[in-house]
Scaffold this motif. Structure first.
Motif, PDB file in Angstrom:
ATOM      1  N   VAL A  82       2.523  -1.987  13.670  1.00  0.00           N
ATOM      2  CA  VAL A  82       1.499  -1.328  14.482  1.00  0.00           C
ATOM      3  C   VAL A  82       0.405  -0.728  13.603  1.00  0.00           C
ATOM      4  O   VAL A  82      -0.792  -0.978  13.796  1.00  0.00           O
ATOM      5  N   THR A  83       0.815   0.065  12.617  1.00  0.00           N
ATOM      6  CA  THR A  83      -0.162   0.828  11.838  1.00  0.00           C
ATOM      7  C   THR A  83      -0.941  -0.015  10.835  1.00  0.00           C
ATOM      8  O   THR A  83      -2.118   0.247  10.593  1.00  0.00           O
ATOM      9  N   GLU A  84      -0.296  -1.028  10.270  1.00  0.00           N
ATOM     10  CA  GLU A  84      -0.941  -1.807   9.207  1.00  0.00           C
ATOM     11  C   GLU A  84      -1.350  -3.213   9.634  1.00  0.00           C
ATOM     12  O   GLU A  84      -2.329  -3.758   9.121  1.00  0.00           O
ATOM     13  N   LEU A  85      -0.600  -3.814  10.543  1.00  0.00           N
ATOM     14  CA  LEU A  85      -0.912  -5.185  10.967  1.00  0.00           C
ATOM     15  C   LEU A  85      -1.628  -5.220  12.313  1.00  0.00           C
ATOM     16  O   LEU A  85      -2.060  -6.294  12.738  1.00  0.00           O
ATOM     17  N   HIS A  86      -1.720  -4.072  12.964  1.00  0.00           N
ATOM     18  CA  HIS A  86      -2.427  -3.955  14.248  1.00  0.00           C
ATOM     19  C   HIS A  86      -1.843  -4.886  15.315  1.00  0.00           C
ATOM     20  O   HIS A  86      -2.573  -5.449  16.127  1.00  0.00           O
ATOM     21  N   ARG A  96       2.245  -8.183   2.909  1.00  0.00           N
ATOM     22  CA  ARG A  96       1.789  -6.792   2.891  1.00  0.00           C
ATOM     23  C   ARG A  96       2.962  -5.818   3.005  1.00  0.00           C
ATOM     24  O   ARG A  96       2.955  -4.749   2.376  1.00  0.00           O
ATOM     25  N   TRP A  97       3.946  -6.195   3.800  1.00  0.00           N
ATOM     26  CA  TRP A  97       5.129  -5.349   3.938  1.00  0.00           C
ATOM     27  C   TRP A  97       5.864  -5.209   2.617  1.00  0.00           C
ATOM     28  O   TRP A  97       6.223  -4.097   2.198  1.00  0.00           O
ATOM     29  N   LYS A 113       4.745  -5.636  -0.412  1.00  0.00           N
ATOM     30  CA  LYS A 113       3.938  -4.858  -1.359  1.00  0.00           C
ATOM     31  C   LYS A 113       4.042  -3.370  -1.050  1.00  0.00           C
ATOM     32  O   LYS A 113       4.137  -2.539  -1.957  1.00  0.00           O
ATOM     33  N   SER A 114       4.029  -3.027   0.233  1.00  0.00           N
ATOM     34  CA  SER A 114       4.096  -1.612   0.614  1.00  0.00           C
ATOM     35  C   SER A 114       5.429  -0.984   0.248  1.00  0.00           C
ATOM     36  O   SER A 114       5.522   0.229   0.033  1.00  0.00           O
ATOM     37  N   ARG A 115       6.476  -1.806   0.179  1.00  0.00           N
ATOM     38  CA  ARG A 115       7.812  -1.309  -0.138  1.00  0.00           C
ATOM     39  C   ARG A 115       8.066  -1.236  -1.636  1.00  0.00           C
ATOM     40  O   ARG A 115       9.109  -0.778  -2.083  1.00  0.00           O
ATOM     41  N   GLY A 116       7.086  -1.731  -2.414  1.00  0.00           N
ATOM     42  CA  GLY A 116       7.234  -1.678  -3.858  1.00  0.00           C
ATOM     43  C   GLY A 116       8.333  -2.575  -4.377  1.00  0.00           C
ATOM     44  O   GLY A 116       9.098  -2.194  -5.275  1.00  0.00           O
ATOM     45  N   HIS A 117       8.427  -3.791  -3.809  1.00  0.00           N
ATOM     46  CA  HIS A 117       9.458  -4.743  -4.219  1.00  0.00           C
ATOM     47  C   HIS A 117       8.816  -5.980  -4.854  1.00  0.00           C
ATOM     48  O   HIS A 117       8.753  -7.046  -4.237  1.00  0.00           O
ATOM     49  N   PRO A 118       8.307  -5.852  -6.083  1.00  0.00           N
ATOM     50  CA  PRO A 118       7.680  -7.019  -6.721  1.00  0.00           C
ATOM     51  C   PRO A 118       8.643  -8.185  -6.888  1.00  0.00           C
ATOM     52  O   PRO A 118       8.245  -9.341  -6.850  1.00  0.00           O
ATOM     53  N   ASP A 119       9.942  -7.882  -7.054  1.00  0.00           N
ATOM     54  CA  ASP A 119      10.932  -8.950  -7.186  1.00  0.00           C
ATOM     55  C   ASP A 119      11.050  -9.743  -5.895  1.00  0.00           C
ATOM     56  O   ASP A 119      11.077 -10.984  -5.906  1.00  0.00           O
TER      57      ASP A 119
END
Length: 349
Positions: free
Chosen positions: A72-76, A210-211, A213-219
């Protein structure tokens, strides 16, 4: 198989209409199946708070809850009750999809229903019924395939739950499914399965990236990109085989010669798929190969991916801005099907 997890049915349970014969029976099983899914729903907040909920399920639903808010907030994507409940359906798939094509065609047969319009597959809540219907089509000369699907969308007409069948996939895939199904609620064009599925797949891929990246999971991001690249390699291979078959079917060869050439093309494609599987160290499509590749398999891939590159270009043209992308997609949705497909889809030449 990641690709097969995309083979979702778009099936709306409706009140029985004054249809006759198998139309009524088909809608009846759809209505019953949908009702049972709705009956099994529990609010995710309550499932998470329940001390009897297994830890693994609690953790996964906690992530789902966060992803739903992110949608909702980021992907609209739509902010409603869909995917805020959980249903344990106690079977591996919610629906089994039947895809069929004529013997000498790479275009799928379409079925038309109230609300959803015409779609390139037909879904059943019981595998036995799906296979019986597929067997009937095969006896009439169609190429067919049956695939289990983990989720489907009612286009916002009901509050769709997170299903236990969706949990058979990894965390990234589970989130991707939710984004995909919410995209169907955002934009759906009657009688254009290819447009709808490619749009939802593009939203799914952009949203998942995007999800993560937002979670900080580069792996996990690298794993996602690698899996995506592997999947695209198979999609391109199937698309190439589909084009070879399309050209063959357009010829005026005698039926016997055409059938022999069709078998040769599928034998060659099977060898190529097995070689690619060996190269990647996976057996993504082994069940298809053992079943015997046919037109229906290739049609099911094309339904979901043929128009994706066009949508990806459209998203890039909007500098990755999803709201502008949605607006541009809505404008295309207003155009005739031929115009949309000429603009977006990889047209066979």
């Amino acid at each position: 198989m990641r690709m097969l997890s995309h083979l979702r049915v778009l099936l709306v349970a409706v009140l029985l209409l004054p249809l006759t014969g198998c139309g009524t029976l088909y809608l009846a099983q759809a209505a019953r199946g949908q009702f049972r899914v709705l009956q099994a729903r529990r609010p995710i907040d309550k499932v998470v708070a329940d001390p009897n909920t297994p830890t693994e399920l609690r953790d996964r639903l906690t992530d789902v809850r966060a992803a739903r808010d992110f949608a909702v907030t980021e992907l609209h994507l739509p902010d409603n009750r869909s995917y805020r409940t959980y249903a344990d359906i106690k079977r591996p798939y919610v629906v089994w999809n039947v895809v069929a094509t004529p013997d000498f065609s790479v275009e799928p047969k379409h079925w038309c229903f109230p609300v959803a319009g015409c779609v390139a597959y037909r879904g059943y809540f019981k595998e036995k019924k799906a296979r019986a219907f597929a067997a009937k089509l095969a006896s009439e000369g169609y190429d067919v395939t049956v695939g289990g699907v983990p989720a489907y969308s009612t286009l916002g007409r009901f509050s769709d739950p997170v299903l236990s069948s969706m949990l058979r996939y990894g965390d990234s895939e589970l989130v991707a499914i939710i984004f995909h199904e919410l995209a169907h609620q955002l934009l759906y064009v009657k009688d254009d399965t290819e447009f709808n599925e490619a749009f939802a797949t593009t939203v799914e891929d952009a949203g998942l990236e995007r999800w993560l990246k937002s979670r900080g999971h580069p792996d996990l991001m690298q794993q996602y990109l690698a899996e995506n690249a592997d999947e695209r390699a198979f999609i391109e291979l199937f698309a190439s085989g589909r084009e070879r078959l399309r050209r063959l079917y357009a010829t005026r060869l005698p039926t016997g010669e055409k059938q022999a050439e069709k078998a040769a093309i599928f034998a060659d494609l099977t060898r190529q798929v097995r070689a690619l599987q060996k190269q990647q160290g996976e057996e993504y499509y082994e069940s298809w190969l053992e079943e015997g590749l046919n037109n229906a398999h290739l049609a099911s891939v094309a339904t979901y991916y043929q128009c994706v590159p066009g949508f990806e270009r459209l998203l890039a043209a909007q500098d990755g801005d999803l709201q502008r992308f949605y607006a541009a997609a809505r404008e295309l949705a207003k155009q005739p099907r031929t115009v949309r497909h000429a603009r977006l889809c990889q047209v066979d030449r």
